[in-house]
Design a protein around this motif. Structure first.
Motif, PDB file in Angstrom:
ATOM      1  N   PRO A 138      26.873  36.790 -67.845  1.00 32.31           N
ATOM      2  CA  PRO A 138      27.598  35.540 -68.110  1.00 32.31           C
ATOM      3  C   PRO A 138      27.069  34.789 -69.328  1.00 32.31           C
ATOM      4  N   THR A 158      39.135  25.334 -68.427  1.00 31.51           N
ATOM      5  CA  THR A 158      38.735  25.466 -69.829  1.00 31.51           C
ATOM      6  C   THR A 158      37.286  25.906 -69.875  1.00 31.51           C
ATOM      7  N   PRO A 159      37.062  27.200 -69.631  1.00 32.99           N
ATOM      8  CA  PRO A 159      35.677  27.632 -69.538  1.00 32.99           C
ATOM      9  C   PRO A 159      34.938  27.489 -70.868  1.00 32.99           C
ATOM     10  N   LEU A 160      33.639  27.449 -70.732  1.00 34.20           N
ATOM     11  CA  LEU A 160      32.750  27.347 -71.887  1.00 34.20           C
ATOM     12  C   LEU A 160      33.061  28.424 -72.925  1.00 34.20           C
ATOM     13  N   MET A 195      29.506  25.327 -48.355  1.00 37.93           N
ATOM     14  CA  MET A 195      30.836  24.742 -48.204  1.00 37.93           C
ATOM     15  C   MET A 195      31.309  24.181 -49.541  1.00 37.93           C
ATOM     16  N   ASN A 196      32.574  24.271 -49.759  1.00 38.39           N
ATOM     17  CA  ASN A 196      33.140  23.701 -50.981  1.00 38.39           C
ATOM     18  C   ASN A 196      33.206  22.192 -50.873  1.00 38.39           C
ATOM     19  N   THR A 197      33.035  21.536 -51.989  1.00 40.75           N
ATOM     20  CA  THR A 197      33.144  20.086 -51.996  1.00 40.75           C
ATOM     21  C   THR A 197      34.154  19.676 -53.056  1.00 40.75           C
ATOM     22  N   SER A 198      34.604  18.448 -52.930  1.00 38.07           N
ATOM     23  CA  SER A 198      35.607  17.949 -53.863  1.00 38.07           C
ATOM     24  C   SER A 198      34.973  17.737 -55.241  1.00 38.07           C
ATOM     25  N   PRO A 199      35.691  17.803 -56.312  1.00 36.90           N
ATOM     26  CA  PRO A 199      37.099  18.158 -56.365  1.00 36.90           C
ATOM     27  C   PRO A 199      37.329  19.666 -56.165  1.00 36.90           C
ATOM     28  N   PHE A 200      38.442  19.963 -55.502  1.00 37.96           N
ATOM     29  CA  PHE A 200      38.734  21.371 -55.240  1.00 37.96           C
ATOM     30  C   PHE A 200      39.490  21.996 -56.404  1.00 37.96           C
ATOM     31  N   PHE A 201      39.914  21.133 -57.291  1.00 38.99           N
ATOM     32  CA  PHE A 201      40.605  21.576 -58.491  1.00 38.99           C
ATOM     33  C   PHE A 201      39.638  21.543 -59.656  1.00 38.99           C
ATOM     34  N   ILE A 202      39.716  22.476 -60.556  1.00 38.26           N
ATOM     35  CA  ILE A 202      39.077  22.247 -61.849  1.00 38.26           C
ATOM     36  C   ILE A 202      40.039  22.669 -62.939  1.00 38.26           C
ATOM     37  N   LYS A 203      39.830  22.100 -64.096  1.00 33.42           N
ATOM     38  CA  LYS A 203      40.694  22.422 -65.223  1.00 33.42           C
ATOM     39  C   LYS A 203      40.137  23.689 -65.856  1.00 33.42           C
TER      40      LYS A 203
END
Lengths: 619, 348
Positions: free
Chosen positions: B67, B11-13, B1-9
């Protein structure tokens, strides 16, 4: 610029914070509308932190709107009321809006559609004492509507010489949520009335309303409502920066006071209420309306995003249908996207904590990319409003070095998620912290139960020792009696010897009393060193000391010893009179009493900790 | 299940790493312009070896290759190392160095984010300790050398050690400005004479000063992008310059000016790209300052009094060791626990 104008927007920024896309405009286009009266309402009884309210109704009962259907259980609890009139069709465990997906007690009401109110009596709060007001708020089910559902009555009263600052939390920093914004735009006058009530109850010297600068309409509405108010209330506009709405962050913003974790803000002269809570306090005090509805933002992947004044217990399904749920919604967030959670099912009933429901879709919330290794870039530390070093806590959590994490103030983490939001490696940092916290809690629980087991074991050993000792004492007493009898019948030499023996026995008894006193001072559950008590007894029997004599004891001490001996004898007699079954029952009772006392202490501690934790959380 | 925060900024590595690499591009261009194609060859060799080693190590360790190989970290390491190598070093040296730095300094410690030492500096240090002669064969800037070396001659020298007829390596090589100052001073040459040599430009060496200026430019870009904390380069350069300034003021005939130290060797590269490596440095604000200051100090001491012409690599490696210790003792106070509570004061 004069000083007053400068002060109007004087704020003290906190460290860190993030500014995620706001997504607020979607739901502010339409006014608040009344929600549907659903066919069935599932009203959760756990509507506050603390104990679950005790159900007052049974299946088949007819209830009226606003009727109390569950009473507060204990001090950290609040009552629950029927949101509409109808018939109770189920009382029992149901799915509730909680991330765990566990079942909890709910009352299911089949609405009759008439929405008939119970008779309401206005409460004369102006002439009531603090105790009565607190009880009234508790019985009206008033809890913090910001999401933490902390019972409001616990925040009222207590401060005898008056509160320094009353902070009204209207920051609403989470993206998507607009229920407080809309409430202020439409019902500013009632909110100000509510603020005046709370200000009076708390004898607050100043009132500051904190609003983020992305709600200009709400700011204008509040300022207009305040303009006619005789008490100075200040609206402080703070920059839009998550988590400004965290109680501690807002208090820092408005007063420059940092409330450390584990400290109540009242200790620093500040109390914080959510603006929606203030509104319900007004409704309860002036209109005798219990909390049976709340404004909830329905947004995200829906046709008609907006704010709805929904009855508590309305199934989320009905709310989504009301807002026009789209077919491709894949999950539903309860609360904001930064701190909310996905609901385990859409048949759960709305709770008082439910400020927002966001329908999720892949387009709106793309799946999170793969987690990459932490490169210690420190972005999380820059974003952390608690000024922690999340990359270190992550490291400790991952290597299960929880002690170290605790040392580095893991429990100061408010789980706002700012760190995970900025992490370039997409690490769900908060999850690691939640995991670490739960591991520490469960370890503490384990330790506690191990301690209890150890204490039980030690008590058993103590009891066995005591029984052995008492048996030996009985035997010794019998032997002494025999001896006395023999002494009485024979020559003076024997009499002298008997006196010596008696003296020795008294000395032994005195020692025992001292030992017992020392023991009583120590933890009553630690086992008594058997030697300390039993040796004098055997000494008395086996080796009558040649030394004198009763006269050398000072009379006061002798009297004490005599009393102690008498008491002991009485106890012994009572004990001897008991049958073995009775004895066993007596022991069991004692043990049960001790355990009950221990359990009660533990419960009190836990309750206190929970209350504290909840108060620490965002309003 | 997804957990908060559901948003991310978002800016990948990778973006972070490629921005760092992009910040190096101006310096690489200036480098190739003033010293010839050699540096590009070194960069290409280092990059290829680093990526191959990275893939190999990931496979050995059972990690997903794609990756991690594409995260850009190996490329940054390779470029930084190539830029600290003599541009005309034989091909196998940079290959060995890149392979060792990725395998030994990075994956043996657990891969990205886990290494104690800066991998690029480890590769460089291994080679300079093991092959001091080859590692000090620096090319002279084009136009300064008595005989110039075209691109084919450079390639031939790097790959086969052969030079076209009539050309000797001594004729195209030269010591670096830092090295020259050091050796000449030991031979009791006066500072003004040393600086009259054609190798020296306005403040540093010919060409070198422009390369370091380009590093500075790249560094400013990183600062603007908020990818590095400003405290590190500022402190490092301040301490290096401060030390140089004190000694220069006391005895200008024996000690060069701060400007010379800033615009020679790896000072600028170190300040913005190496000392700022977050993985191997402290993370606390105060710790970063201490770390950068001590590297600046050590760099100056090694440069002026030590056995090597430049000191950045060794200073960084030594301080890498101290980073966890510095972190431990510079933990900042958390919210609400800052000694004395600041008072709100009267607000109305």
């Amino acid at each position: 610029m004069n000083a007053r104008a400068e002060l109007a927007n004087n704020f003290f920024p906190f460290h860190g914070g993030v500014h995620p896309p706001e997504h607020k405009n979607e739901s502010t286009g339409t006014p608040i509308v009344a929600g549907p009266i659903p066919k069935q309402l599932v009203v959760p009884l756990h509507q506050s932190i603390g104990n679950i309210a005790k159900s007052l109704v049974a299946v088949g009962d007819l209830v009226l709107k606003g009727q109390m259907i569950a009473a507060a259980d204990g001090s950290v609890s609040a009552a629950v009321h029927a949101p509409t009139s109808g018939k109770v069709v189920a009382v029992g465990p149901q799915l509730v809006p909680h991330p765990s997906g566990l079942l909890e007690h709910c009352i299911t009401i089949e609405s009759d559609g008439e929405d008939r109110w119970i008779e309401r009596n206005r409460f004369d709060w102006r002439n009531a004492d603090g105790r009565a007001i607190r009880d009234y708020l508790r019985d009206m089910g008033v809890v913090g509507l910001g999401g933490a559902v902390f019972p409001s009555h616990l925040k009222i009263g207590g401060a005898k010489e008056g509160l320094d600052t009353l902070v009204i939390n209207a920051a609403e920093c989470e993206p998507f949520i607009t229920c407080d914004d809309m409430l202020m735009r439409e019902r500013a006058v009632q909110i100000v009335e509510g603020i005046k009530i709370v200000q009076q109850l708390l004898q607050a010297r100043q009132v500051l309303i904190g609003v983020e600068d992305n709600k200009p309409e709400a700011v204008d509405a509040m300022r207009a409502a305040i303009a006619v108010c005789e008490f100075p209330i200040q609206v402080v506009v703070v920059p839009t920066l998550y988590p400004s709405g965290g109680a501690k962050q807002l208090i820092k913003l408005l007063t420059n006071k940092e409330v450390p974790s584990g400290v109540r803000s009242t200790d620093l002269g500040v109390q914080c209420f959510n603006v929606a809570t203030i509104y319900t306090i007004y409704r309860a005090m002036e209109h005798a309306e219990p909390v049976i509805s709340r404004v909830v933002t329905l947004t995200g992947n829906v046709e008609r995003p907006g704010n709805v004044e929904a009855l508590i217990g309305t199934p989320i399904d009905d709310l989504l249908a009301f807002a026009g749920n789209k077919a491709d919604s894949d999950a539903y967030i309860y609360g904001g996207p930064m701190m909310g959670f996905e609901i385990p099912g859409t048949d759960v009933g709305l709770s008082k904590a439910g400020n927002c429901i966001i329908a999720k879709s892949g387009a709106l919330f793309p799946p999170k990319p793969v987690e990459m290794p932490c490169i210690r870039c420190g972005k999380c530390a820059d974003a952390c409003p608690a000024e922690l070093q999340p990359m270190d806590l992550y490291w400790f959590g991952k290597s299960k070095n929880f002690g170290k994490a605790q040392e580095r103030n893991l429990f100061d983490c408010i789980e706002c998620g700012a760190c995970a939001y900025v992490c370039p490696s997409n690490i769900q940092l908060v999850d690691y912290f939640r995991f670490s916290k739960s591991e520490i809690w469960s370890a503490e629980k384990l330790k506690k139960s191990a301690d209890q087991a150890r204490e039980r074991h030690e008590f058993r050993i103590f009891r066995e020792e005591r029984e052995k000792r008492e048996k030996a004492e009985r035997l010794a007493a019998k032997a002494a009696q025999k001896h006395d009898a023999a002494a009485a019948s024979s020559d003076p030499a024997d009499a002298e010897r008997a006196a010596k023996i008696k003296a020795a026995m008294e000395r032994a008894a005195a020692k025992k009393v001292e030992a017992a006193a020392a023991q009583a001072g120590a933890d009553p559950l630690t086992p008594v060193d058997p030697d300390a008590v039993s040796v004098p007894v055997s000494e008395a029997v086996a080796a009558p000391a040649p030394e004198p004599v009763v006269s050398q004891l000072d009379p006061e001490k002798a009297e004490r010893i005599r009393l102690a001996m008498e008491k002991r004898a009485a106890e012994k007699a009572a004990l001897d009179a008991l049958s073995p079954e009775e004895k066993a029952a007596r022991d069991a009772e004692k043990k049960a009493k001790i355990e009950a006392a221990m359990a009660a202490a533990a419960a009190r501690k836990a309750e206190k900790a929970a209350a504290q934790a909840q108060q620490d959380k965002s309003e | 299940m997804n957990t908060s925060p559901f948003f991310i900024k978002p800016t990948p590595l990778q973006v972070v790493m490629f921005k760092v690499a992009a910040a190096l591009v101006p310096a690489i261009v200036v480098y190739a312009w003033s010293f010839g194609i050699g540096i590009l060859v070194q960069i290409a060799l280092a990059t290829a070896t680093a990526l191959a080693t990275e893939a190999f190590c990931l496979k050995l360790r059972g990690y997903p290759i794609k990756p991690f190989v594409t995260d850009g970290s190996a490329i940054v390491t390779a470029w930084l190392m190539a830029l600290s190598f003599p541009p005309l070093a034989p091909w196998w040296m940079i290959v060995v160095a890149a392979a060792l730095s990725i395998s030994l300094a990075k994956h043996m410690y657990g891969g990205l984010g886990q290494n104690t030492f800066n991998p690029a500096m480890v590769g460089f240090a291994i080679m300079i300790v093991s092959f001091p002669a080859q590692m000090s064969r620096w090319a002279a800037p084009l136009g300064v050398a008595p005989q110039s070396m075209d691109w084919s001659a450079q390639l031939s020298w790097i790959f086969s050690g052969q030079l076209p007829a009539g050309l000797t390596f001594d004729a195209v090589a030269s010591a670096t400005p830092l090295d020259t100052v050091k050796t000449q001073l030991m031979q009791h040459a006066s500072m003004s004479n040393i600086f009259h040599e054609p190798l020296f430009g306005m403040i540093g060496g010919v060409g070198t000063e422009w390369i370091t200026a380009a590093y500075l430019l790249g560094g400013l870009y990183l600062l603007w992008q908020k990818l590095i904390p400003w405290q590190i380069p500022v402190t490092f350069l301040a301490v290096l310059g401060g030390m140089a300034g004190i000694f220069h003021l006391v005895d200008p005939t024996h000690y060069t000016s701060p400007m010379f130290h800033w615009f020679s060797g790896a000072a600028m590269l170190g300040a913005f790209f190496i000392v700022t490596d977050p993985v191997t440095g402290p993370t606390t604000p105060l710790g970063r300052v201490i770390f950068a200051a001590l590297i600046g100090l050590l760099t100056y001491l090694i440069r002026v009094f030590g056995g090597y012409p430049d000191g950045v690599a060794f200073a960084v490696l030594i301080m890498n060791l101290a980073a966890p210790f510095i972190d431990q003792y510079t933990q900042p106070a958390v919210f609400g626990r800052k000694g004395k509570q600041k008072n709100a004061g009267a607000k109305s």
